[in-house]
Write a protein that holds these residues in place. Structure first.
Motif, PDB file in Angstrom:
ATOM      1  N   ILE A  76       1.422   7.504  -6.359  1.00 56.49           N
ATOM      2  CA  ILE A  76       0.400   8.545  -6.524  1.00 56.49           C
ATOM      3  C   ILE A  76       0.991   9.918  -6.212  1.00 56.49           C
ATOM      4  O   ILE A  76       0.752  10.883  -6.938  1.00 56.49           O
ATOM      5  CB  ILE A  76      -0.832   8.251  -5.648  1.00 56.49           C
ATOM      6  N   ALA A  77       1.773  10.010  -5.154  1.00 59.83           N
ATOM      7  CA  ALA A  77       2.400  11.288  -4.804  1.00 59.83           C
ATOM      8  C   ALA A  77       3.349  11.729  -5.909  1.00 59.83           C
ATOM      9  O   ALA A  77       3.378  12.920  -6.288  1.00 59.83           O
ATOM     10  CB  ALA A  77       3.146  11.157  -3.480  1.00 59.83           C
ATOM     11  N   HIS A  78       4.112  10.794  -6.442  1.00 60.11           N
ATOM     12  CA  HIS A  78       5.044  11.117  -7.526  1.00 60.11           C
ATOM     13  C   HIS A  78       4.279  11.584  -8.767  1.00 60.11           C
ATOM     14  O   HIS A  78       4.641  12.595  -9.400  1.00 60.11           O
ATOM     15  CB  HIS A  78       5.896   9.892  -7.854  1.00 60.11           C
ATOM     16  N   LEU A  79       3.228  10.875  -9.133  1.00 60.25           N
ATOM     17  CA  LEU A  79       2.436  11.243 -10.301  1.00 60.25           C
ATOM     18  C   LEU A  79       1.734  12.585 -10.103  1.00 60.25           C
ATOM     19  O   LEU A  79       1.644  13.386 -11.041  1.00 60.25           O
ATOM     20  CB  LEU A  79       1.419  10.147 -10.619  1.00 60.25           C
ATOM     21  N   THR A  80       1.267  12.838  -8.900  1.00 65.84           N
ATOM     22  CA  THR A  80       0.633  14.126  -8.604  1.00 65.84           C
ATOM     23  C   THR A  80       1.629  15.258  -8.796  1.00 65.84           C
ATOM     24  O   THR A  80       1.304  16.293  -9.403  1.00 65.84           O
ATOM     25  CB  THR A  80       0.077  14.139  -7.173  1.00 65.84           C
ATOM     26  N   ARG A  81       2.843  15.062  -8.314  1.00 69.51           N
ATOM     27  CA  ARG A  81       3.884  16.084  -8.475  1.00 69.51           C
ATOM     28  C   ARG A  81       4.217  16.301  -9.959  1.00 69.51           C
ATOM     29  O   ARG A  81       4.374  17.432 -10.411  1.00 69.51           O
ATOM     30  CB  ARG A  81       5.146  15.660  -7.695  1.00 69.51           C
ATOM     31  N   MET A  99       0.822  -1.193   0.000  1.00 71.28           N
ATOM     32  CA  MET A  99       0.000   0.000   0.000  1.00 71.28           C
ATOM     33  C   MET A  99       0.871   1.264   0.000  1.00 71.28           C
ATOM     34  O   MET A  99       0.533   2.225  -0.678  1.00 71.28           O
ATOM     35  CB  MET A  99      -0.927  -0.032   1.220  1.00 71.28           C
ATOM     36  N   ASP A 100       1.972   1.222   0.739  1.00 74.34           N
ATOM     37  CA  ASP A 100       2.867   2.386   0.778  1.00 74.34           C
ATOM     38  C   ASP A 100       3.442   2.684  -0.599  1.00 74.34           C
ATOM     39  O   ASP A 100       3.598   3.846  -0.983  1.00 74.34           O
ATOM     40  CB  ASP A 100       4.016   2.158   1.772  1.00 74.34           C
ATOM     41  N   HIS A 101       3.747   1.640  -1.335  1.00 74.66           N
ATOM     42  CA  HIS A 101       4.308   1.805  -2.681  1.00 74.66           C
ATOM     43  C   HIS A 101       3.319   2.533  -3.594  1.00 74.66           C
ATOM     44  O   HIS A 101       3.699   3.427  -4.356  1.00 74.66           O
ATOM     45  CB  HIS A 101       4.683   0.436  -3.263  1.00 74.66           C
ATOM     46  N   ILE A 102       2.056   2.170  -3.510  1.00 75.74           N
ATOM     47  CA  ILE A 102       1.023   2.813  -4.326  1.00 75.74           C
ATOM     48  C   ILE A 102       0.874   4.278  -3.940  1.00 75.74           C
ATOM     49  O   ILE A 102       0.764   5.156  -4.804  1.00 75.74           O
ATOM     50  CB  ILE A 102      -0.318   2.056  -4.198  1.00 75.74           C
ATOM     51  N   GLU A 103       0.893   4.564  -2.641  1.00 77.00           N
ATOM     52  CA  GLU A 103       0.797   5.954  -2.188  1.00 77.00           C
ATOM     53  C   GLU A 103       1.984   6.782  -2.679  1.00 77.00           C
ATOM     54  O   GLU A 103       1.823   7.939  -3.064  1.00 77.00           O
ATOM     55  CB  GLU A 103       0.693   6.002  -0.665  1.00 77.00           C
TER      56      GLU A 103
END
Length: 67
Positions: A8-13, A1-5
């Motif tokens: 997502i944070a990387h893609l958002t940035r 789950m941490d990997h997915i988060e």
């Protein structure tokens, strides 16, 4: 789950960074479009002041000397 988060944070940035780039490019395109418009107006005024110059071809429409 941490990997997915993390992903997502990387893609958002990345999306935010790309949005900034697109916004800057849009501003630059607008600025350049205005400048081209002003140059076209200036050239039209210059050609009008010359009064058509007796049927000469405008410089922009002349063939280069190597043709």
């Amino acid at each position: 789950m941490d990997h997915i988060e993390e992903q997502i944070a990387h893609l958002t940035r990345m999306v935010e960074d790309l949005s900034d780039v697109v916004t800057a490019q849009a501003r630059e395109i607008d600025r350049l479009t205005r400048r081209v418009g002003l140059l076209l107006e200036r050239e039209a005024e210059r050609e009008a002041q010359e009064g058509g110059a007796g049927g000469t071809i405008p410089l922009a429409d002349q063939r280069p000397p190597h043709w």
